[in-house]
Design a protein around this motif. Sequence first.
Motif, PDB file in Angstrom:
ATOM      1  N   ARG A  72      33.497  41.573  41.054  1.00 18.29           N
ATOM      2  CA  ARG A  72      34.123  42.803  41.554  1.00 18.29           C
ATOM      3  C   ARG A  72      35.533  42.502  42.080  1.00 18.29           C
ATOM      4  N   GLY A  73      35.699  41.360  42.730  1.00 11.50           N
ATOM      5  CA  GLY A  73      37.020  40.944  43.202  1.00 11.50           C
ATOM      6  C   GLY A  73      37.976  40.667  42.058  1.00 11.50           C
ATOM      7  N   ILE A  74      37.478  40.029  41.007  1.00  9.82           N
ATOM      8  CA  ILE A  74      38.323  39.752  39.837  1.00  9.82           C
ATOM      9  C   ILE A  74      38.729  41.061  39.160  1.00  9.82           C
ATOM     10  N   THR A  75      37.823  42.018  39.096  1.00  6.34           N
ATOM     11  CA  THR A  75      38.162  43.335  38.545  1.00  6.34           C
ATOM     12  C   THR A  75      39.279  43.967  39.366  1.00  6.34           C
ATOM     13  N   CYS A  76      39.191  43.870  40.688  1.00 10.98           N
ATOM     14  CA  CYS A  76      40.247  44.397  41.553  1.00 10.98           C
ATOM     15  C   CYS A  76      41.582  43.719  41.275  1.00 10.98           C
ATOM     16  N   LEU A  77      41.556  42.415  41.085  1.00 15.10           N
ATOM     17  CA  LEU A  77      42.786  41.699  40.755  1.00 15.10           C
ATOM     18  C   LEU A  77      43.378  42.226  39.450  1.00 15.10           C
ATOM     19  N   GLN A  78      42.551  42.409  38.437  1.00 15.20           N
ATOM     20  CA  GLN A  78      43.029  42.955  37.159  1.00 15.20           C
ATOM     21  C   GLN A  78      43.662  44.326  37.361  1.00 15.20           C
ATOM     22  N   TRP A  79      43.001  45.182  38.128  1.00 16.83           N
ATOM     23  CA  TRP A  79      43.537  46.527  38.387  1.00 16.83           C
ATOM     24  C   TRP A  79      44.849  46.465  39.165  1.00 16.83           C
ATOM     25  N   LEU A  80      44.928  45.559  40.151  1.00 18.66           N
ATOM     26  CA  LEU A  80      46.167  45.393  40.908  1.00 18.66           C
ATOM     27  C   LEU A  80      47.291  44.952  39.981  1.00 18.66           C
ATOM     28  N   PHE A  81      47.019  43.965  39.151  1.00 16.86           N
ATOM     29  CA  PHE A  81      48.033  43.482  38.211  1.00 16.86           C
ATOM     30  C   PHE A  81      48.471  44.583  37.247  1.00 16.86           C
ATOM     31  N   ALA A  82      47.534  45.409  36.805  1.00 18.48           N
ATOM     32  CA  ALA A  82      47.846  46.496  35.873  1.00 18.48           C
ATOM     33  C   ALA A  82      48.722  47.558  36.526  1.00 18.48           C
ATOM     34  N   LYS A  83      48.635  47.735  37.833  1.00 19.28           N
ATOM     35  CA  LYS A  83      49.453  48.710  38.563  1.00 19.28           C
ATOM     36  C   LYS A  83      50.883  48.212  38.780  1.00 19.28           C
ATOM     37  N   THR A  84      51.112  46.938  38.506  1.00 18.98           N
ATOM     38  CA  THR A  84      52.381  46.285  38.802  1.00 18.98           C
ATOM     39  C   THR A  84      53.364  46.434  37.651  1.00 18.98           C
ATOM     40  N   LYS A  85      54.525  47.040  37.950  1.00 14.92           N
ATOM     41  CA  LYS A  85      55.572  47.121  36.920  1.00 14.92           C
ATOM     42  C   LYS A  85      56.495  45.903  36.931  1.00 14.92           C
ATOM     43  N   ARG A  86      56.788  45.346  38.111  1.00 11.17           N
ATOM     44  CA  ARG A  86      57.748  44.238  38.201  1.00 11.17           C
ATOM     45  C   ARG A  86      57.218  43.005  38.943  1.00 11.17           C
ATOM     46  N   LEU A  87      56.805  43.172  40.205  1.00 12.84           N
ATOM     47  CA  LEU A  87      56.416  42.031  41.038  1.00 12.84           C
ATOM     48  C   LEU A  87      55.076  42.276  41.701  1.00 12.84           C
ATOM     49  N   CYS A  88      54.268  41.224  41.761  1.00 12.41           N
ATOM     50  CA  CYS A  88      53.006  41.274  42.491  1.00 12.41           C
ATOM     51  C   CYS A  88      52.941  40.072  43.424  1.00 12.41           C
ATOM     52  N   PHE A  89      52.839  40.334  44.720  1.00 14.84           N
ATOM     53  CA  PHE A  89      52.689  39.297  45.725  1.00 14.84           C
ATOM     54  C   PHE A  89      51.208  39.176  46.044  1.00 14.84           C
TER      55      PHE A  89
END
Length: 149
Positions: A72-89
């Motif tokens: 479930r955490g890895i899925t959240c990471l994927q979703w966070l990355f997908a929401k990112t247009k330029r930078l992800c901290f």
Amino acid sequence: IRRLGFYAEGVDVEKGDIDVAKILDAYFREGHNRYVTREAYTYLEKTQDRLFDVTSAFAVLQWLMIQTTVERGITCLQWLFAKTKRLCFLEMGYSVEPQYKEALKANIDRAWVRRIMEEKGGFSEIRMFDAKEHGLMFGRDVFVGIKHA
């Protein structure tokens, strides 16, 4: 009338933290940002249609993994990355930290975070800022995923 420039959308499971953010926002940013009390999985699942230039997660997803599952955490990471247009901290607690040692069901370390970002993030480049070298809070590394235009 929408104000030009950046706005932030803050999400936290703790209502008290969101209340403080709203108070600070009213003072410093005149209430132009949005803050919601929501669990990370639910928020990310329901907002995939909204992208942001910059996203971040600090000390969030390892707790979700402890309370639910690593998957479930890895899925959240994927979703966070997908929401990112330029930078992800991204900053995550590692399995060797005392508060996570027995609780995390995965061996999360520097290599694990980098691998997830490489495999799931679609980033052009990933930079890692060493916590000790840069004196970062909680002694945790910060990873920055970069998506070039």
